[in-house]
Design a protein around this motif. Structure first.
Motif, PDB file in Angstrom:
ATOM      1  N   LYS A  12       4.967  -0.100  -9.150  1.00 18.98           N
ATOM      2  CA  LYS A  12       3.724   0.482  -9.685  1.00 18.98           C
ATOM      3  C   LYS A  12       3.374  -0.168 -11.026  1.00 18.98           C
ATOM      4  N   THR A  36       0.023   5.130 -10.542  1.00 19.89           N
ATOM      5  CA  THR A  36      -0.047   3.670 -10.659  1.00 19.89           C
ATOM      6  C   THR A  36      -1.114   3.287 -11.683  1.00 19.89           C
ATOM      7  N   ASP A  88      -8.166   1.450  -9.190  1.00 16.52           N
ATOM      8  CA  ASP A  88      -7.702   2.744  -8.689  1.00 16.52           C
ATOM      9  C   ASP A  88      -6.476   2.557  -7.785  1.00 16.52           C
ATOM     10  N   ALA A  90      -4.152   4.086  -4.324  1.00 15.63           N
ATOM     11  CA  ALA A  90      -4.467   4.528  -2.961  1.00 15.63           C
ATOM     12  C   ALA A  90      -3.199   5.101  -2.347  1.00 15.63           C
ATOM     13  N   ALA A 106      -8.894  13.654  -6.361  1.00 11.86           N
ATOM     14  CA  ALA A 106      -9.922  13.077  -7.240  1.00 11.86           C
ATOM     15  C   ALA A 106     -10.840  12.114  -6.483  1.00 11.86           C
TER      16      ALA A 106
HETATM   17  C1  5RP Z   1      -6.005  10.463  -6.448  1.00 10.80           C
HETATM   18  C2  5RP Z   1      -5.769   9.224  -5.682  1.00 10.80           C
HETATM   19  C3  5RP Z   1      -4.681   8.306  -6.173  1.00 10.80           C
HETATM   20  O1  5RP Z   1      -5.282   7.146  -6.613  1.00 10.80           O
HETATM   21  C4  5RP Z   1      -3.717   8.030  -5.051  1.00 10.80           C
HETATM   22  O2  5RP Z   1      -3.215   9.253  -4.595  1.00 10.80           O
HETATM   23  C5  5RP Z   1      -2.568   7.124  -5.512  1.00 10.80           C
HETATM   24  O3  5RP Z   1      -1.815   7.772  -6.499  1.00 10.80           O
HETATM   25  P1  5RP Z   1      -0.429   7.184  -7.005  1.00 10.80           P
HETATM   26  O4  5RP Z   1      -0.733   5.878  -7.665  1.00 10.80           O
HETATM   27  O5  5RP Z   1       0.092   8.244  -7.940  1.00 10.80           O
HETATM   28  O6  5RP Z   1       0.470   7.017  -5.810  1.00 10.80           O
HETATM   29  O7  5RP Z   1      -6.415   8.929  -4.713  1.00 10.80           O
HETATM   30  O8  5RP Z   1      -6.957  11.273  -5.844  1.00 10.80           O
END
Ligand code: 5RP
Length: 237
Positions: A12, A36, A88, A90, A106
Motif C-alpha cells: 500500500k 492506501t 483513490d 479500490a 465513500a
Molecule cells: C472507500 C473506498 C476505498 O478506496 C477502498 O475501500 C480501498 O480502501 P483501502 O485502500 O483501505 O483498501 O472505496 O469507500
C-alpha cells in the motif's frame, strides 16, 4: 505486526507513494478515501513541505480530516468542477479496469470526483487485482426507499444486506446521510450493465461499481519492492 500485515503495508505504501510522486505543481487533485490513499497523503504532505503547490478535493470526512492534519490545502467541486487528477483506492480491479469500491462507504463522492478528473489513478495492493469482480457491491440508498430498493436488488439475483455500524448501533450512515446496502452476487458477468441497472432504481444514489473510467484510469499495484502500472492499453479485448 505479522509478516502478512507487513507485506500489505509495504504494498500500500509503495502504491500510495508512487501516486503522490505523479502529482505536479498547481494541480487540483481528488483525494480518495481509505488506507492506501492515506500513504499517498503522507507522501504528498512531505512534497508540499518541500515546496509543491497543490490543492485537494477530499471524498470523505475521513480524508478531509487527514488532509488538514497533513497540511494539504483543500478546495471543493464548487470551486473546481474540473480537476487534473483523482487518486483513490479500490476493493477489486478486474482485467478491464472495472472496479468495485465502497468498503469505506465513500463511493458516491469518490465517483463524483473521479468523473470530474482528467485522469484517475487507482492505488491498490496485489490482492485487489482479480480475474473477475466478485466482492459485494455497495449501494448507497436514501433511507426513505430502502425497502423497495432491496426488493428490486433481490430481483437482480443478489443477497442485499444493510451495512451495520461498528461502535454504533444500527445502520451505517454515509457522509451524505444515507444507508449502504451490500449486494452479494453469485457472479457479475457484465459489471457495466449491472452498474447501469442498479443506477436506474429510484432511491439509489450510487453503486460502488466503477466501469466508466477505464480510458483515463491508471492502476498502480504496489508490491514489496516497487509497483507495476496497468493502463487501458494493457486491456486485452
Ligand atoms: C472507500 C473506498 C476505498 O478506496 C477502498 O475501500 C480501498 O480502501 P483501502 O485502500 O483501505 O483498501 O472505496 O469507500
Amino acid at each position: 505486526m505479522d509478516e502478512k500485515a507487513r507485506t500489505l503495508t509495504a504494498e500500500k505504501t509503495a502504491a500510495g507513494f508512487r501516486a503522490a510522486d505523479m502529482v505536479e505543481n498547481d494541480m487540483v487533485i481528488g483525494l480518495g478515501t481509505g488506507s492506501t490513499v492515506f500513504y499517498m497523503i503522507e507522501r504528498l504532505s512531505a512534497r508540499i513541505r518541500d515546496g509543491l503547490r497543490v490543492s485537494g478535493i477530499p471524498t470523505s470526512y475521513q480524508t478531509a480530516i487527514r488532509a488538514r492534519e497533513y497540511g494539504i490545502p483543500l478546495t471543493t467541486l464548487d470551486d473546481c468542477p474540473v480537476i487534473d487528477l483523482a487518486i483513490d483506492g479500490a476493493d477489486e480491479v478486474d482485467p478491464h479496469l472495472n472496479l468495485i469500491k465502497g468498503r469505506g462507504a465513500a463511493h458516491t463522492r469518490e465517483k463524483c470526483v473521479a468523473a470530474a478528473a482528467f485522469r484517475f489513478i487507482v492505488v491498490v495492493d496485489e490482492q485487489k487485482v482479480v480475474p473477475r469482480l466478485s466482492a459485494p457491491v455497495p449501494v448507497e440508498v436514501i433511507p426513505f426507499a430502502v425497502r423497495p430498493v432491496m426488493n428490486q436488488l433481490r430481483e437482480f439475483g443478489c443477497l442485499p444486506k444493510i451495512r451495520e455500524g461498528v461502535k454504533k448501533d444500527g445502520p451505517v450512515i454515509t457522509d451524505n446521510g444515507n444507508f449502504i446496502i451490500d449486494c452479494s452476487f453469485t457472479e457479475i458477468p457484465n459489471p457495466a450493465n449491472l452498474e447501469t441497472t442498479i443506477a436506474r432504481i429510484p432511491g439509489v444514489v450510487e453503486s460502488g461499481l466503477f466501469c466508466g473510467f477505464t480510458e483515463k484510469t491508471t492502476v498502480i499495484v504496489g508490491n514489496e519492492k516497487d509497483c507495476r502500472i496497468i493502463t487501458s492499453t494493457d486491456i486485452v479485448p
